[in-house]
Design an enzyme around this catalytic site. Sequence first.
Site, PDB file in Angstrom:
ATOM      1  N   CYS A   1     -18.319 -15.320  -6.486  1.00 23.60           N
ATOM      2  CA  CYS A   1     -19.387 -14.485  -5.909  1.00 23.60           C
ATOM      3  C   CYS A   1     -20.766 -15.020  -6.298  1.00 23.60           C
ATOM      4  CB  CYS A   1     -19.247 -13.039  -6.374  1.00 23.60           C
ATOM      5  SG  CYS A   1     -17.895 -12.155  -5.593  1.00 23.60           S
TER       6      CYS A   1
ATOM      7  N   CYS B   1     -23.637  -1.363   1.204  1.00 28.05           N
ATOM      8  CA  CYS B   1     -22.881  -0.104   1.192  1.00 28.05           C
ATOM      9  C   CYS B   1     -23.819   1.056   1.538  1.00 28.05           C
ATOM     10  CB  CYS B   1     -22.231   0.123  -0.175  1.00 28.05           C
ATOM     11  SG  CYS B   1     -21.409   1.719  -0.249  1.00 28.05           S
TER      12      CYS B   1
ATOM     13  N   CYS C   1     -20.017 -10.142   3.787  1.00 24.11           N
ATOM     14  CA  CYS C   1     -19.580 -11.139   2.800  1.00 24.11           C
ATOM     15  C   CYS C   1     -19.561 -12.538   3.416  1.00 24.11           C
ATOM     16  CB  CYS C   1     -18.186 -10.782   2.274  1.00 24.11           C
ATOM     17  SG  CYS C   1     -17.589 -11.977   1.069  1.00 24.11           S
TER      18      CYS C   1
ATOM     19  N   CYS D   1     -14.203   2.139   6.791  1.00 23.17           N
ATOM     20  CA  CYS D   1     -15.521   1.498   6.768  1.00 23.17           C
ATOM     21  C   CYS D   1     -15.337   0.044   6.350  1.00 23.17           C
ATOM     22  CB  CYS D   1     -16.401   2.238   5.754  1.00 23.17           C
ATOM     23  SG  CYS D   1     -17.956   1.410   5.377  1.00 23.17           S
TER      24      CYS D   1
ATOM     25  N   ASP E   1       0.837  -1.194   0.000  1.00 24.45           N
ATOM     26  CA  ASP E   1       0.000   0.000   0.000  1.00 24.45           C
ATOM     27  C   ASP E   1       0.878   1.252   0.000  1.00 24.45           C
ATOM     28  OD1 ASP E   1      -2.423   1.267  -0.104  1.00 24.45           O
ATOM     29  OD2 ASP E   1      -2.806   1.189   2.039  1.00 24.45           O
TER      30      ASP E   1
ATOM     31  N   CYS F   1     -19.012  -3.208   3.572  1.00 22.65           N
ATOM     32  CA  CYS F   1     -19.129  -4.135   2.435  1.00 22.65           C
ATOM     33  C   CYS F   1     -18.452  -5.471   2.711  1.00 22.65           C
ATOM     34  CB  CYS F   1     -18.606  -3.497   1.139  1.00 22.65           C
ATOM     35  SG  CYS F   1     -16.958  -2.777   1.242  1.00 22.65           S
TER      36      CYS F   1
END
Length: 304
Positions: free
Chosen positions: A177, A187, A237, A230, A123, A233
């Site tokens: 998925c 979201c 899952c 956050c 990152d 989302c």
Amino acid sequence: MKAARQAVQYAAEQLGFSGLGVAPACADQGDMLSQWLRDGCHADMHWLEHHLPMRQNPALLLPGVRCVIMLTYEYPRLDARRGPGSIARYAQGEDYHKLLAPKLADLDETLQLYGGTQKCFSDSGPVSERFFAAAAGLGWLGRHGLLVRPHGGSFCFLSCILTTLPLPTDQPMPNRCGTCHRCEQACPTHALQDGRCDARRCLAYWTIESKQTSAPPEIQKAMHGHLYGCDACQEVCPWNGLSSPHDVDLHLLMPARLAAMPQETLADLPEEDWMHLIANSPMRRTGVAHLRRNIQTFSNSFPS
Ligand code: B12
Ligand code: SF4
Ligand code: SF4
């Protein structure tokens, strides 16, 4: 080069990485990133535009690059904060940039023994980490755009090592998925559409990256309770079930003082105490003024 791969894989396990995969550096990234930028989805994160040529061509970062080694490192799956003022799981403990950099330097040394030249990031550099993680067979990109693994889900950091060594590569895995759309539905700001996240609507952008003093009213309303980042989302899952085959590094757990501190106390905390509280945290980069702005925004949007 099989020996080099085995050596780096063994060293990575010893250093606490939970997964390793290898992708060819020339893997076709498609047009998604440039389209996302053309559509303005990066808000005011202009550095993403400047990085585009390097993102599309890793050889500009490391001449002669042959492979991208992708690694996963687990972070906690539980939300340690009690009450409002939530902090995204990845940021609950110490700064992962500092934690992972020496481990990556160690892996670089291992690969040097086999004649490789490397560049390492977590990152911290212009590399499409999610794309290469999927290309390296570590998982697939979910409808929230994040890497999802069949054993472990999405709660993990990604790190990468660009290397000049022609290591054996891995095959990407199919997307699992299916008909699920839970992340998109969960979201709070409808930032997710067609497998991409519009930063202009994402609470992670507004609470971590944005330098603005206020947010649009519908974003302010949704910011309620989010102090930093956050996870909405990811929380829904099905692949993020609590059972994890991996241990979590103790450095990434939230200090008890922060976990127990009520939002009202945080709101009134003097600058010095804030600095002490977030001294080793990734939140330090966002700064006290913006953390206070986040608290102010969600207090204002829902006056008690
Ligand atoms: C900028 C950034 C953000 C921005 C913008 C997010 C966004 N919409 O991309 C903000 C601040 C909003 C953000 C938020 C978050 N982020 Co962030 N972020 C980044 C960063 C630095 C760049 C991402 C980027 O370029 N996005 C633009 C998109 C278009 O590019 P991309 O993600 O690389 O996507 C590629 C693939 O999607 C590919 N692609 C997708 N589908 C297909 C299909 C085909 C056929 C092809 C060819 C290609 C393709 O094309 C793109 C280009 O290669 C990366 C680190 C890095 N260097 O990669 C971390 C990173 C993606 N973030 C991360 C995390 C953890 C988060 C948050 C969960 C933090 C939080 N809890 O608050 C949220 C999640 C929001 C979300 N749903 O995406 C992790 C993800 C780990 C994982 N398991 O995947 C990363 C990898 C950092 C890390 N090293 O751990 N982030
Ligand atoms: S991090 Fe939050 S705001 Fe951003 S896409 Fe995920 S659920 Fe939406
Ligand atoms: S919530 Fe559903 S759609 Fe979203 S990443 Fe997980 S499995 Fe995929």
